[in-house]
Scaffold this active site. Structure first.
Site, PDB file in Angstrom:
ATOM      1  N   LYS A   1      -9.975 -10.235  -7.543  1.00  0.00           N
ATOM      2  CA  LYS A   1     -11.258 -10.338  -6.854  1.00  0.00           C
ATOM      3  C   LYS A   1     -12.028  -9.029  -6.912  1.00  0.00           C
ATOM      4  O   LYS A   1     -11.438  -7.950  -6.984  1.00  0.00           O
ATOM      5  CB  LYS A   1     -11.049 -10.803  -5.408  1.00  0.00           C
ATOM      6  CG  LYS A   1     -10.562  -9.757  -4.469  1.00  0.00           C
ATOM      7  CD  LYS A   1     -10.580 -10.215  -3.018  1.00  0.00           C
ATOM      8  CE  LYS A   1     -10.300  -8.975  -2.194  1.00  0.00           C
ATOM      9  NZ  LYS A   1     -10.746  -8.840  -0.895  1.00  0.00           N
TER      10      LYS A   1
ATOM     11  N   LYS B   1       0.814  -1.223   0.000  1.00  0.00           N
ATOM     12  CA  LYS B   1       0.000   0.000   0.000  1.00  0.00           C
ATOM     13  C   LYS B   1       0.842   1.266   0.000  1.00  0.00           C
ATOM     14  O   LYS B   1       0.354   2.336  -0.368  1.00  0.00           O
ATOM     15  CB  LYS B   1      -0.950   0.008   1.204  1.00  0.00           C
ATOM     16  CG  LYS B   1      -2.112  -0.947   1.056  1.00  0.00           C
ATOM     17  CD  LYS B   1      -3.207  -0.620   2.072  1.00  0.00           C
ATOM     18  CE  LYS B   1      -4.451  -1.457   1.815  1.00  0.00           C
ATOM     19  NZ  LYS B   1      -5.514  -1.180   2.799  1.00  0.00           N
TER      20      LYS B   1
ATOM     21  N   LYS C   1     -14.368  -3.496  -3.115  1.00  0.00           N
ATOM     22  CA  LYS C   1     -15.047  -2.223  -2.925  1.00  0.00           C
ATOM     23  C   LYS C   1     -14.119  -1.056  -3.167  1.00  0.00           C
ATOM     24  O   LYS C   1     -14.560   0.065  -3.370  1.00  0.00           O
ATOM     25  CB  LYS C   1     -15.688  -2.145  -1.541  1.00  0.00           C
ATOM     26  CG  LYS C   1     -14.726  -2.234  -0.363  1.00  0.00           C
ATOM     27  CD  LYS C   1     -15.494  -1.965   0.939  1.00  0.00           C
ATOM     28  CE  LYS C   1     -15.108  -2.926   2.055  1.00  0.00           C
ATOM     29  NZ  LYS C   1     -13.753  -2.734   2.558  1.00  0.00           N
TER      30      LYS C   1
HETATM   31  P1  ADP Z   1     -12.702  -5.202  -0.310  1.00  0.00           P
HETATM   32  O1  ADP Z   1     -11.680  -6.043  -1.000  1.00  0.00           O
HETATM   33  O2  ADP Z   1     -14.041  -5.203  -0.974  1.00  0.00           O
HETATM   34  O3  ADP Z   1     -12.186  -3.833   0.070  1.00  0.00           O
HETATM   35  P2  ADP Z   1     -12.151  -6.209   2.266  1.00  0.00           P
HETATM   36  O4  ADP Z   1     -10.776  -6.569   1.848  1.00  0.00           O
HETATM   37  O5  ADP Z   1     -12.344  -5.054   3.214  1.00  0.00           O
HETATM   38  O6  ADP Z   1     -13.059  -5.934   1.020  1.00  0.00           O
HETATM   39  O7  ADP Z   1     -12.856  -7.497   2.839  1.00  0.00           O
HETATM   40  C1  ADP Z   1     -14.022  -7.434   3.624  1.00  0.00           C
HETATM   41  C2  ADP Z   1     -14.589  -8.844   3.715  1.00  0.00           C
HETATM   42  O8  ADP Z   1     -15.216  -9.177   2.476  1.00  0.00           O
HETATM   43  C3  ADP Z   1     -13.567  -9.928   3.969  1.00  0.00           C
HETATM   44  O9  ADP Z   1     -14.169 -10.927   4.769  1.00  0.00           O
HETATM   45  C4  ADP Z   1     -13.273 -10.474   2.594  1.00  0.00           C
HETATM   46  O10 ADP Z   1     -12.870 -11.826   2.621  1.00  0.00           O
HETATM   47  C5  ADP Z   1     -14.631 -10.354   1.932  1.00  0.00           C
HETATM   48  N1  ADP Z   1     -14.486 -10.141   0.497  1.00  0.00           N
HETATM   49  C6  ADP Z   1     -14.004  -9.024  -0.098  1.00  0.00           C
HETATM   50  N2  ADP Z   1     -14.022  -9.131  -1.427  1.00  0.00           N
HETATM   51  C7  ADP Z   1     -14.528 -10.375  -1.699  1.00  0.00           C
HETATM   52  C8  ADP Z   1     -14.804 -11.085  -2.913  1.00  0.00           C
HETATM   53  N3  ADP Z   1     -14.561 -10.539  -4.101  1.00  0.00           N
HETATM   54  N4  ADP Z   1     -15.318 -12.331  -2.832  1.00  0.00           N
HETATM   55  C9  ADP Z   1     -15.571 -12.876  -1.628  1.00  0.00           C
HETATM   56  N5  ADP Z   1     -15.346 -12.270  -0.448  1.00  0.00           N
HETATM   57  C10 ADP Z   1     -14.829 -11.031  -0.475  1.00  0.00           C
HETATM   58 NA    NA Z   2      -9.760  -3.906   0.918  1.00  0.00          NA
END
Ligand code: ADP
Ligand code: NA
Length: 318
Positions: A190, A109, A193
């Site tokens: 993946k 990051k 958000k």
């Molecule tokens: P993001 O990647 O959307 O910013 P985070 O890393 O904050 O999300 O993850 C928040 C939760 O959502 C975690 O439990 C993570 O495993 C789950 N999560 C995030 N993206 C995915 C995805 N594409 N598929 C399945 N689970 C996800």
């Molecule tokens: Na994230």
């Protein structure tokens, strides 16, 4: 009853990936554990974003967690429970700059950034405080956060050895295999958000936006009769669509073209999101109710965490 803690950072709009991979298992866990689900608003401050953007993201996420039926849990905002920040400082007195500098997520990051907030560097210590305050015996964690939870274990052990047995040393467990939703535009990474958005379905996307994003999902140039099949290595886009379809209760039976597959996926996702969006609208019309839920949640968190923080302060000589 065992405790379960999960924090979600308001760093963007919650996606279909967050729903299937996080909110759904969090909802299921309510039946068997005393769940504490938090909005890690302090973590969000480790990267620059405007106060208005942050405020809006927190309000939306707070309402969405309720709309996703997580009201059987203690819902709270991290910044409403001062013990998190206070214990983080005490643990910074146990952590070393050397071990924090080895954190892969920090390296990633902070790469190519001129200015990096010092809170990004110490963020894993705040995460350790989040975990240790609730005396969780097990922390189910995916690969991307594993190093941080190992740090939390190391800090707990070091603290206990140096100052006395204050913390439960959490055991790292493998989370139940949940759905992993990939980005529709770039199906080898993946859905996130914090991603660019075109291939990411936000939970509050209206049906026409969902349909447009699914229609534009990347597939492949395979036109064979069995083109609609799962093959993670060579057909990541189609595999992702089939998995989303199944996770949203749809069926691919009889579907032989990508056009028909996309129509079925769009229908299934729109149907999956409809009741959530309906509850969201009702809750958003009554923000005082949402605030009250989080106020009560924070109160319970303060009660639960106070003895742990007091024991840590006392052990260190404060
Ligand atoms: P993001 O990647 O959307 O910013 P985070 O890393 O904050 O999300 O993850 C928040 C939760 O959502 C975690 O439990 C993570 O495993 C789950 N999560 C995030 N993206 C995915 C995805 N594409 N598929 C399945 N689970 C996800
Ligand atoms: Na994230």
């Amino acid at each position: 009853m065992s405790r379960r803690l999960s924090l979600l950072t308001p760093s963007g709009r919650l996606t279909l990936g967050n729903l299937l991979g996080a909110l759904r298992p969090m909802r299921a866990a309510q039946a068997e554990a005393d769940c504490f689900y938090g909005i890690s608003d302090l973590h969000a401050l480790t990267m620059p974003r405007s106060p208005d953007t942050l405020r809006a993201a927190i309000a939306e996420q707070a309402t969405l967690l309720l709309a996703a039926r997580l009201d059987g849990s203690t819902l709270f905002r991290q910044s409403h429970v001062p013990a998190h920040a206070e214990l983080a400082f005490l643990l910074e007195c146990v952590a070393t700059t050397g071990e924090l500098g080895r954190m892969i997520q920090f390296k990633e990051k902070s790469r190519r950034r001129e200015s990096v907030r010092s809170s990004l560097f110490t963020y894993p210590v705040l995460m350790a405080a989040d975990i240790l305050l609730y005396s969780a015996e097990q922390v189910p964690v995916g690969d991307d956060q594993r190093q941080h939870v190992e740090l939390a274990r190391d800090l707990a052990l070091r603290f206990n050895t140096t100052y006395g047995p204050v913390f439960t040393v959490p055991e790292i467990t493998v989370p139940p295999a949940g759905a992993r939703v990939m980005d529709l535009a770039e199906p080898t990474r993946k859905m996130s958000k914090s991603g660019p958005g075109a291939g990411s379905i936000a939970l509050l996307d209206p049906p026409d936006v969902v349909r447009r994003k699914v229609a534009r999902a990347v597939t492949d140039s395979d036109t064979g009769l069995d083109a609609v099949r799962t093959d993670r290595a060579t057909k990541p886009g189609v595999t992702n669509l089939l998995e989303i379809l199944a996770a949203c209760g749809g069926s691919a039976e009889g579907i032989t073209t990508y056009g028909a597959l996309k129509a079925a996926v769009a229908d299934a996702v729109v149907a999956e999101l409809a009741p959530l969006q309906e509850r969201y609208r009702e809750l958003a019309a009554d923000p005082a109710h949402v605030d009250e839920v989080y106020r009560r949640g924070a109160e319970r968190c303060r009660e639960v965490t106070a003895p742990v923080l007091a024991a840590a302060r006392d052990a260190m000589g404060l």
